[in-house]
Design a protein around this motif. Sequence first.
Motif, PDB file in Angstrom:
ATOM      1  N   PHE A  71     -31.934  17.736  -5.465  1.00  0.00           N
ATOM      2  CA  PHE A  71     -32.187  19.124  -5.183  1.00  0.00           C
ATOM      3  C   PHE A  71     -32.363  19.907  -6.278  1.00  0.00           C
ATOM      4  CE2 PHE A  71     -27.858  18.417  -7.157  1.00  0.00           C
ATOM      5  CZ  PHE A  71     -27.592  19.668  -7.649  1.00  0.00           C
ATOM      6  N   ILE A  72     -32.888  21.280  -5.722  1.00  0.00           N
ATOM      7  CA  ILE A  72     -33.382  22.297  -6.664  1.00  0.00           C
ATOM      8  C   ILE A  72     -32.331  23.427  -6.201  1.00  0.00           C
ATOM      9  CG2 ILE A  72     -35.175  23.903  -7.507  1.00  0.00           C
ATOM     10  CD1 ILE A  72     -37.146  21.810  -6.347  1.00  0.00           C
ATOM     11  N   ASP A  73     -31.579  24.042  -7.380  1.00  0.00           N
ATOM     12  CA  ASP A  73     -30.424  24.845  -7.268  1.00  0.00           C
ATOM     13  C   ASP A  73     -30.860  26.252  -7.930  1.00  0.00           C
ATOM     14  OD1 ASP A  73     -27.424  24.899  -6.189  1.00  0.00           O
ATOM     15  OD2 ASP A  73     -27.568  26.479  -7.725  1.00  0.00           O
ATOM     16  N   PHE A  74     -30.776  27.023  -7.004  1.00  0.00           N
ATOM     17  CA  PHE A  74     -30.966  28.686  -7.790  1.00  0.00           C
ATOM     18  C   PHE A  74     -29.438  28.945  -8.227  1.00  0.00           C
ATOM     19  CE2 PHE A  74     -34.755  30.824  -5.955  1.00  0.00           C
ATOM     20  CZ  PHE A  74     -35.596  29.706  -6.280  1.00  0.00           C
ATOM     21  N   ARG A  75     -29.012  28.952  -9.543  1.00  0.00           N
ATOM     22  CA  ARG A  75     -27.732  29.208 -10.017  1.00  0.00           C
ATOM     23  C   ARG A  75     -27.510  30.376 -10.437  1.00  0.00           C
ATOM     24  NH1 ARG A  75     -22.553  28.444 -11.148  1.00  0.00           N
ATOM     25  NH2 ARG A  75     -22.703  30.125  -9.683  1.00  0.00           N
ATOM     26  N   GLU A  76     -26.581  31.290 -10.083  1.00  0.00           N
ATOM     27  CA  GLU A  76     -26.233  32.533 -10.535  1.00  0.00           C
ATOM     28  C   GLU A  76     -25.247  32.449 -11.507  1.00  0.00           C
ATOM     29  OE1 GLU A  76     -25.557  31.336  -7.377  1.00  0.00           O
ATOM     30  OE2 GLU A  76     -26.658  32.477  -6.040  1.00  0.00           O
ATOM     31  N   GLU A  77     -25.029  33.526 -12.029  1.00  0.00           N
ATOM     32  CA  GLU A  77     -23.852  33.564 -13.171  1.00  0.00           C
ATOM     33  C   GLU A  77     -24.466  33.292 -14.583  1.00  0.00           C
ATOM     34  OE1 GLU A  77     -20.645  31.711 -10.799  1.00  0.00           O
ATOM     35  OE2 GLU A  77     -19.847  33.598 -11.261  1.00  0.00           O
ATOM     36  N   GLY A  78     -25.393  33.318 -14.754  1.00  0.00           N
ATOM     37  CA  GLY A  78     -25.980  33.128 -16.249  1.00  0.00           C
ATOM     38  C   GLY A  78     -25.440  31.601 -16.834  1.00  0.00           C
ATOM     39  N   LEU A  79     -25.177  31.687 -18.126  1.00  0.00           N
ATOM     40  CA  LEU A  79     -24.872  30.282 -18.931  1.00  0.00           C
ATOM     41  C   LEU A  79     -23.421  29.593 -18.241  1.00  0.00           C
ATOM     42  CD1 LEU A  79     -25.510  31.322 -22.725  1.00  0.00           C
ATOM     43  CD2 LEU A  79     -26.724  29.656 -21.469  1.00  0.00           C
ATOM     44  N   GLN A  80     -22.672  30.400 -18.006  1.00  0.00           N
ATOM     45  CA  GLN A  80     -21.468  29.986 -17.443  1.00  0.00           C
ATOM     46  C   GLN A  80     -21.625  29.389 -15.960  1.00  0.00           C
ATOM     47  OE1 GLN A  80     -18.632  29.467 -19.199  1.00  0.00           O
ATOM     48  NE2 GLN A  80     -17.548  28.903 -17.367  1.00  0.00           N
ATOM     49  N   GLY A  81     -22.692  29.985 -15.313  1.00  0.00           N
ATOM     50  CA  GLY A  81     -23.102  29.344 -14.068  1.00  0.00           C
ATOM     51  C   GLY A  81     -23.553  27.834 -14.202  1.00  0.00           C
ATOM     52  N   ILE A  82     -24.651  27.810 -14.946  1.00  0.00           N
ATOM     53  CA  ILE A  82     -25.480  26.493 -15.356  1.00  0.00           C
ATOM     54  C   ILE A  82     -24.423  25.378 -15.693  1.00  0.00           C
ATOM     55  CG2 ILE A  82     -27.083  25.429 -16.872  1.00  0.00           C
ATOM     56  CD1 ILE A  82     -28.123  28.297 -17.082  1.00  0.00           C
ATOM     57  N   SER A  83     -23.383  25.730 -16.632  1.00  0.00           N
ATOM     58  CA  SER A  83     -22.380  24.758 -17.378  1.00  0.00           C
ATOM     59  C   SER A  83     -21.696  24.406 -16.030  1.00  0.00           C
ATOM     60  CB  SER A  83     -21.734  25.140 -18.479  1.00  0.00           C
ATOM     61  OG  SER A  83     -20.683  25.881 -18.341  1.00  0.00           O
ATOM     62  N   CYS A  84     -21.249  25.290 -15.243  1.00  0.00           N
ATOM     63  CA  CYS A  84     -20.338  24.710 -14.014  1.00  0.00           C
ATOM     64  C   CYS A  84     -20.943  23.813 -13.179  1.00  0.00           C
ATOM     65  CB  CYS A  84     -19.919  26.206 -13.428  1.00  0.00           C
ATOM     66  SG  CYS A  84     -18.357  26.439 -12.506  1.00  0.00           S
ATOM     67  N   LEU A  85     -22.143  24.225 -13.010  1.00  0.00           N
ATOM     68  CA  LEU A  85     -23.023  23.046 -12.009  1.00  0.00           C
ATOM     69  C   LEU A  85     -23.229  21.801 -12.859  1.00  0.00           C
ATOM     70  CD1 LEU A  85     -24.292  22.357  -9.403  1.00  0.00           C
ATOM     71  CD2 LEU A  85     -26.382  23.632 -10.191  1.00  0.00           C
ATOM     72  N   ARG A  86     -23.447  21.891 -13.920  1.00  0.00           N
ATOM     73  CA  ARG A  86     -23.595  20.593 -14.852  1.00  0.00           C
ATOM     74  C   ARG A  86     -22.536  19.848 -14.898  1.00  0.00           C
ATOM     75  NH1 ARG A  86     -28.940  20.158 -14.942  1.00  0.00           N
ATOM     76  NH2 ARG A  86     -30.002  21.378 -16.612  1.00  0.00           N
ATOM     77  N   ASP A  87     -21.292  20.380 -15.019  1.00  0.00           N
ATOM     78  CA  ASP A  87     -20.066  19.755 -14.843  1.00  0.00           C
ATOM     79  C   ASP A  87     -19.805  19.086 -13.757  1.00  0.00           C
ATOM     80  OD1 ASP A  87     -19.511  20.467 -17.602  1.00  0.00           O
ATOM     81  OD2 ASP A  87     -18.109  21.940 -17.073  1.00  0.00           O
ATOM     82  N   ALA A  88     -20.284  19.636 -12.428  1.00  0.00           N
ATOM     83  CA  ALA A  88     -19.686  19.458 -11.309  1.00  0.00           C
ATOM     84  C   ALA A  88     -20.483  17.996 -10.797  1.00  0.00           C
ATOM     85  CB  ALA A  88     -19.882  20.334 -10.040  1.00  0.00           C
ATOM     86  N   THR A  89     -21.798  18.124 -11.507  1.00  0.00           N
ATOM     87  CA  THR A  89     -22.937  16.874 -10.801  1.00  0.00           C
ATOM     88  C   THR A  89     -22.624  15.524 -11.855  1.00  0.00           C
ATOM     89  OG1 THR A  89     -24.391  17.826 -12.801  1.00  0.00           O
ATOM     90  CG2 THR A  89     -24.726  18.273 -10.330  1.00  0.00           C
ATOM     91  N   ILE A  90     -21.626  15.593 -13.174  1.00  0.00           N
ATOM     92  CA  ILE A  90     -21.541  14.719 -14.099  1.00  0.00           C
ATOM     93  C   ILE A  90     -21.244  13.255 -13.107  1.00  0.00           C
ATOM     94  CG2 ILE A  90     -19.917  13.602 -15.566  1.00  0.00           C
ATOM     95  CD1 ILE A  90     -19.681  16.375 -16.930  1.00  0.00           C
ATOM     96  N   ASP A  91     -20.431  13.147 -12.471  1.00  0.00           N
ATOM     97  CA  ASP A  91     -20.045  11.856 -11.780  1.00  0.00           C
ATOM     98  C   ASP A  91     -20.979  11.696 -10.341  1.00  0.00           C
ATOM     99  OD1 ASP A  91     -18.567  11.097 -13.819  1.00  0.00           O
ATOM    100  OD2 ASP A  91     -16.716  12.369 -12.825  1.00  0.00           O
ATOM    101  N   SER A  92     -22.008  12.386 -10.234  1.00  0.00           N
ATOM    102  CA  SER A  92     -22.651  12.201  -8.886  1.00  0.00           C
ATOM    103  C   SER A  92     -23.999  11.694  -9.027  1.00  0.00           C
ATOM    104  CB  SER A  92     -22.912  13.558  -8.230  1.00  0.00           C
ATOM    105  OG  SER A  92     -23.642  13.547  -7.116  1.00  0.00           O
ATOM    106  N   ASN A  93     -24.154  10.680  -7.949  1.00  0.00           N
ATOM    107  CA  ASN A  93     -25.487   9.882  -7.870  1.00  0.00           C
ATOM    108  C   ASN A  93     -26.570  11.090  -7.334  1.00  0.00           C
ATOM    109  OD1 ASN A  93     -24.430   7.427  -8.605  1.00  0.00           O
ATOM    110  ND2 ASN A  93     -23.766   7.423  -6.441  1.00  0.00           N
ATOM    111  N   VAL A  94     -26.395  12.460  -6.990  1.00  0.00           N
ATOM    112  CA  VAL A  94     -27.320  13.266  -6.515  1.00  0.00           C
ATOM    113  C   VAL A  94     -27.705  13.961  -7.777  1.00  0.00           C
ATOM    114  CG1 VAL A  94     -27.732  15.105  -4.868  1.00  0.00           C
ATOM    115  CG2 VAL A  94     -26.110  13.412  -4.431  1.00  0.00           C
TER     116      VAL A  94
END
Length: 374
Positions: free
Chosen positions: A125-148
Amino acid sequence: MDNYLDAGSQCSLDIMAEEYLGNWVFTQDGLVPGCLRSREGVAEEFLLGDPPPESTRSIVLPAFVNAHTHLGDSFAYPAPKGSVEEMVGPDGYKHRVLASATDEEKRSGMRSSLDLMWRTGTTSFIDFREEGLQGISCLRDATIDSNVGGVVLGRPEGSSCTDDDLRALIGQCDGLAFSSISDWPPDLLETASRMCKGSDKMFALHASESRREDIEAILHLEPDFLVHMTAASEDDIAACVDRRVPIVVCPRSNKAFGLSPDIPMLLKLGASVALGTDNAMICGPDMISEMRAAYHLSASVGGLSEFDAVRLATCSGHKVLNPKRKITMELSTSDDLVVVDVQGEDPLLELVSSDGSVEVSAVIQDGMVRRVRV
Ligand SMILES: [Zn+2]
């Protein structure tokens, strides 16, 4: 409607000696008889022609690509009704709920969305992530254990950001994506685009969603792709075709705002079109539902073939994801693939148009057959 955030799932790797998956394979020539042979959970080869009798009653096709998401607002599903400006504008509902939620609430919502993607056959997927640096790290953390896997495009927190802020953002993600040219100072957008190009990263924008915007000003920024273009003119679309800028459309999100993309017109004009599910607070990121919405809404404006509907949700998304790679529709066992069980006699029509009768039974990733169970 069920809340997709409540659904649980399990993914497992089944080791079976030898298995034949599918009665049909989706190829560049359309749906043809065939199957995927696997051994001990490893995809070994496609066998075209009549499949053996023990083969599963399924279609094997490229895994779905969700070319536009905002997973950050998954926790806010289902959102109330409102106009584009009221819901997702700079001071709208979405930004208020994002500001009031905790990171853990957001991560939990994102993980539910990733789980839904996996269960419905989407592996990227391609995500438009709001909320600056914090928003990016939040999404990166969520994807850590995902196959997606996600391409994460960040966005500054406000228009007062400096060049150093932009540089820091670009360093942490796959590029930048903005709400629309109307929301940001032109010089900031120019700088952001230039920095993305200089770092070989993506630059993308929403464009002409509920009202038409100046296409020359948009294309001057050399976007890698545009999202929506529902209020664009045919000349605007033709300009995108000339500059080879793909257009991602989001039929279910558009419908929630009383809008509708004219996909047959986009294709007739030669546009490269892919599908995305947009704000997860409005629609779950399920590409089978999105593909069906695209197919059904196109019926009143010239129609979309079943083949094209599948192509928009799969190969066309890969083109947006990998603009420099030549994308073919020749399947390989090393591609991300999905196995969808069907029941009726017209499997492609059933996949793109029926209401809930198909089920994703397996996803093939890195050559491994992974079961998907709801
Ligand atoms: Zn969007």
